[in-house]
Design a protein around this motif. Sequence first.
Motif, mmCIF file in Angstrom:
data_model
loop_
_atom_site.group_PDB
_atom_site.id
_atom_site.type_symbol
_atom_site.label_atom_id
_atom_site.label_comp_id
_atom_site.label_asym_id
_atom_site.label_seq_id
_atom_site.Cartn_x
_atom_site.Cartn_y
_atom_site.Cartn_z
ATOM 1 N N ASP A 200 50.599 33.392 44.330
ATOM 2 C CA ASP A 200 50.907 32.647 43.106
ATOM 3 C C ASP A 200 49.841 32.884 42.050
ATOM 4 O OD1 ASP A 200 48.912 31.286 44.414
ATOM 5 O OD2 ASP A 200 49.764 29.283 44.106
ATOM 6 N N ASP A 201 49.266 34.085 42.052
ATOM 7 C CA ASP A 201 48.251 34.472 41.079
ATOM 8 C C ASP A 201 48.799 35.556 40.141
ATOM 9 O OD1 ASP A 201 46.424 32.613 41.982
ATOM 10 O OD2 ASP A 201 45.441 33.992 43.366
ATOM 11 N N PHE A 202 47.898 36.143 39.362
ATOM 12 C CA PHE A 202 48.249 37.006 38.220
ATOM 13 C C PHE A 202 49.254 38.106 38.571
ATOM 14 C CE2 PHE A 202 46.411 39.848 34.691
ATOM 15 C CZ PHE A 202 47.110 39.183 33.703
ATOM 16 N N GLY A 203 49.065 38.781 39.710
ATOM 17 C CA GLY A 203 49.949 39.892 40.058
ATOM 18 C C GLY A 203 51.390 39.492 40.255
ATOM 19 N N ARG A 204 51.617 38.229 40.607
ATOM 20 C CA ARG A 204 52.985 37.751 40.816
ATOM 21 C C ARG A 204 53.792 37.782 39.522
ATOM 22 N NH1 ARG A 204 55.685 36.926 45.728
ATOM 23 N NH2 ARG A 204 57.363 35.411 45.449
ATOM 24 N N VAL A 205 53.120 37.670 38.389
ATOM 25 C CA VAL A 205 53.801 37.706 37.093
ATOM 26 C C VAL A 205 54.562 39.017 36.937
ATOM 27 C CG1 VAL A 205 53.478 37.730 34.591
ATOM 28 C CG2 VAL A 205 52.138 36.149 36.000
ATOM 29 N N PHE A 206 53.911 40.123 37.263
ATOM 30 C CA PHE A 206 54.531 41.439 37.074
ATOM 31 C C PHE A 206 55.596 41.693 38.137
ATOM 32 C CE2 PHE A 206 49.825 41.922 36.316
ATOM 33 C CZ PHE A 206 49.897 41.360 35.053
ATOM 34 N N ARG A 207 55.341 41.188 39.340
ATOM 35 C CA ARG A 207 56.368 41.261 40.381
ATOM 36 C C ARG A 207 57.621 40.541 39.915
ATOM 37 N NH1 ARG A 207 59.436 37.205 43.174
ATOM 38 N NH2 ARG A 207 59.997 37.995 45.233
ATOM 39 N N ASN A 208 57.459 39.367 39.305
ATOM 40 C CA ASN A 208 58.605 38.620 38.805
ATOM 41 C C ASN A 208 59.311 39.359 37.672
ATOM 42 O OD1 ASN A 208 58.215 36.586 40.640
ATOM 43 N ND2 ASN A 208 57.301 35.146 39.200
ATOM 44 N N ASN A 209 58.546 40.046 36.817
ATOM 45 C CA ASN A 209 59.177 40.866 35.775
ATOM 46 C C ASN A 209 60.170 41.842 36.386
ATOM 47 O OD1 ASN A 209 56.053 41.065 34.002
ATOM 48 N ND2 ASN A 209 57.839 39.878 33.406
ATOM 49 N N ALA A 210 59.729 42.519 37.456
ATOM 50 C CA ALA A 210 60.571 43.518 38.107
ATOM 51 C C ALA A 210 61.792 42.874 38.763
ATOM 52 C CB ALA A 210 59.758 44.298 39.140
ATOM 53 N N VAL A 211 61.582 41.738 39.431
ATOM 54 C CA VAL A 211 62.674 41.043 40.103
ATOM 55 C C VAL A 211 63.699 40.540 39.088
ATOM 56 C CG1 VAL A 211 63.246 38.956 41.425
ATOM 57 C CG2 VAL A 211 61.351 40.421 42.145
ATOM 58 N N MET A 212 63.218 39.967 37.989
ATOM 59 C CA MET A 212 64.130 39.464 36.960
ATOM 60 C C MET A 212 64.954 40.585 36.356
ATOM 61 S SD MET A 212 61.496 36.704 35.244
ATOM 62 C CE MET A 212 62.539 36.165 33.891
ATOM 63 N N SER A 213 64.316 41.721 36.128
ATOM 64 C CA SER A 213 65.037 42.863 35.570
ATOM 65 C C SER A 213 66.136 43.323 36.528
ATOM 66 C CB SER A 213 64.064 44.008 35.294
ATOM 67 O OG SER A 213 64.727 45.085 34.678
ATOM 68 N N ALA A 214 65.803 43.390 37.822
ATOM 69 C CA ALA A 214 66.781 43.805 38.822
ATOM 70 C C ALA A 214 67.940 42.816 38.919
ATOM 71 C CB ALA A 214 66.105 43.957 40.179
ATOM 72 N N MET A 215 67.671 41.539 38.632
ATOM 73 C CA MET A 215 68.716 40.517 38.673
ATOM 74 C C MET A 215 69.575 40.507 37.411
ATOM 75 S SD MET A 215 66.567 37.302 40.280
ATOM 76 C CE MET A 215 67.954 36.168 40.159
ATOM 77 N N GLY A 216 69.188 41.289 36.414
ATOM 78 C CA GLY A 216 69.936 41.309 35.167
ATOM 79 C C GLY A 216 69.600 40.179 34.225
ATOM 80 N N ILE A 217 68.426 39.548 34.427
ATOM 81 C CA ILE A 217 67.985 38.483 33.521
ATOM 82 C C ILE A 217 67.265 39.135 32.345
ATOM 83 C CG2 ILE A 217 66.530 36.436 33.284
ATOM 84 C CD1 ILE A 217 66.869 36.032 36.327
ATOM 85 N N PRO A 218 67.776 39.020 31.126
ATOM 86 C CA PRO A 218 67.158 39.691 29.979
ATOM 87 C C PRO A 218 65.721 39.222 29.749
ATOM 88 C CG PRO A 218 69.358 38.905 29.419
ATOM 89 C CD PRO A 218 69.009 38.300 30.738
ATOM 90 N N GLN A 219 64.837 40.195 29.439
ATOM 91 C CA GLN A 219 63.438 39.884 29.124
ATOM 92 C C GLN A 219 63.020 40.696 27.900
ATOM 93 O OE1 GLN A 219 60.710 39.438 32.839
ATOM 94 N NE2 GLN A 219 62.264 40.920 33.435
ATOM 95 N N ILE A 220 62.455 40.002 26.931
ATOM 96 C CA ILE A 220 61.948 40.627 25.720
ATOM 97 C C ILE A 220 60.478 40.270 25.579
ATOM 98 C CG2 ILE A 220 62.111 40.737 23.200
ATOM 99 C CD1 ILE A 220 65.055 39.953 23.451
ATOM 100 N N THR A 221 59.636 41.268 25.314
ATOM 101 C CA THR A 221 58.212 41.016 25.111
ATOM 102 C C THR A 221 57.784 41.478 23.732
ATOM 103 O OG1 THR A 221 57.711 41.317 27.452
ATOM 104 C CG2 THR A 221 55.893 41.491 25.939
#
Length: 593
Positions: A200-221
């Motif tokens: 539940d630290d910093f690296g999990r943020v980027f892991r979640n980015n990848a998981v969300m993208s694979a799930m089709g959840i739109p992400q804009i940065t």
Amino acid sequence: MTSSDGAMHNCAESAYTVDSPREYVAAGETYEEPPLTSSVVETKVNRNSPEYEKNTRRMVDLVAEIKNQEIETQQGGGAKAIDSQHKKGRLTARERIAKLIDPHTPFFELGIYAAYEMYEEWGGAPAAGTVTGLGRVCGRLVMIIANDATVKAGAFFPLTAKKVIRAQNISIENHIPTIYLVDSAGVFLPLQEDVFPDTDDFGRVFRNNAVMSAMGIPQITAIMGMCVAGGAYLPVMCDHILMTDGSGLFLAGPALVQAAIGQKVSAEELGGAKMHAEISGTVDFREPDDESCLQRIRALVDKMGHPLAARFDYNESEHPAYPPEEIYGIFSSDPARQYDMREVIARIVDGSKFEEYRAEYGKTLVCGYARIGGWAVGIVANNKKHVPTIDAATGEKRIEFGGVIYTESAEKAARFIMDCNQNLVPLIFLHDVNGFMVGKEAEWSGIIRAGAKMVNAVSNSVVPKITVICGGSFGAGHYAMCGKAYDPRFVFAWPTARYAVMSGDSAAATLVEIKIKQLEREGKKLSDADKKELKESIRATYEDQTDPRYAAARLWVDAIIDPAQTREALIWALEAAALNPEMKEFKTGVLQT
């Protein structure tokens, strides 16, 4: 029918033909559904009673205290830091959010108390140096995660990472499109060991980015300031990347590059917006300033496709029959005082209509069906009224204490929760629970078995669960009422919430007894005055830890809400939950019977 998130919700056709002569409707004629008979809660509140006035004054004071602290937190790093951000030609995080969301619409901030009264040796970290919450962009519900560069240049404290991850997890559970407004110096190095390595630290943020993208959840940065070191992966793992002139995106800044390989290079040449737009091809849109960047985000959100319709029933919303502000006078945080939770429910649900389930059985838990903001919901709520009942084993009359879960109420709740899962009805849990009943009669009645049945149903529930901690939420009662460990989509708390293994008085008495026995074994004797002082000291410490702000600081609670705005908070949560149409099969495994 269209909900406020733009999703379509289909109702049954109003005209049809059938073969049965008794139910026959001629072709071309319109069949009109008979009106539903709904139970409107009949209020018995005496608004002129001293108790009502006392409760109202107490709640008003608590709500004002919470709101004033939130206003102070919203200043971030303070006026000097805000001025510094403006001198760079940049907006603050909250100014950016205000310009991003639709005009004249609210922003429902989550986690504002994160890191409250923490990291004081480093000057504090208001709201953990980041702003998260739900808003509407071009009419669509979105999650917004924005670094607050006025707090230590937007650096990530341990709670910052956990707060971002919590916001991402809410997006994952509810399939919410997510917008990141990046302006961060990276990890706060003095605390790097608590930011860097764990799940539940910093690296999990980027892991979640990848998981969300694979799930089709739109992400804009949008990179609207600094984005350095490991944090540089966040924008590049999203669907769309925007960057403003004057911002920087690099794995290592100019000073670190020179120290590492001896190369001298300017920040603009190393990782400026122009370089990433023209040479590396990393960013999709290069924007001259914050204003144009935010407008571009809105334009991109406007072109997104729409999710599938929610599987939960939705009708036109209806205001409660009674003013929500009356909750102030109805609710009592005094453990010795009784109140009827149905009166609270009547000021939250549509039309104050509540279909109570097994109303005459297991009365210390109130279960029933209602609508909130048009959405069908099932409500499980602790009732603080003492109720007479008949002992099933002896046939004798007895009193059940309000706020306590008895065998009958646990069995009723378990059955109700299973019914809601069977019929795809989201669940709302309203906490004011002391725990499960104890004693010989309770044990003989099978309280552990009944409690296990309720916990099983809550644990395996597949419909969205939303928890509101109104008063006490103690011990195993907290678990059975869908505490944080049981995956509620959102956890809200009133300023009167108390969140612990047991109440402050009970804990103080227990801990004092243990301490006295320990001292006696060491040959020390305490006077009555010493015992009283010890008890008060322990009680004060324990009470501080049961305060909802202590829980919210550690992200056990997503938001501390005004009780009069409970309905609005639940509507935000239900609309978010409705974005995810996927539903697992409901199974309980081996169920205690």
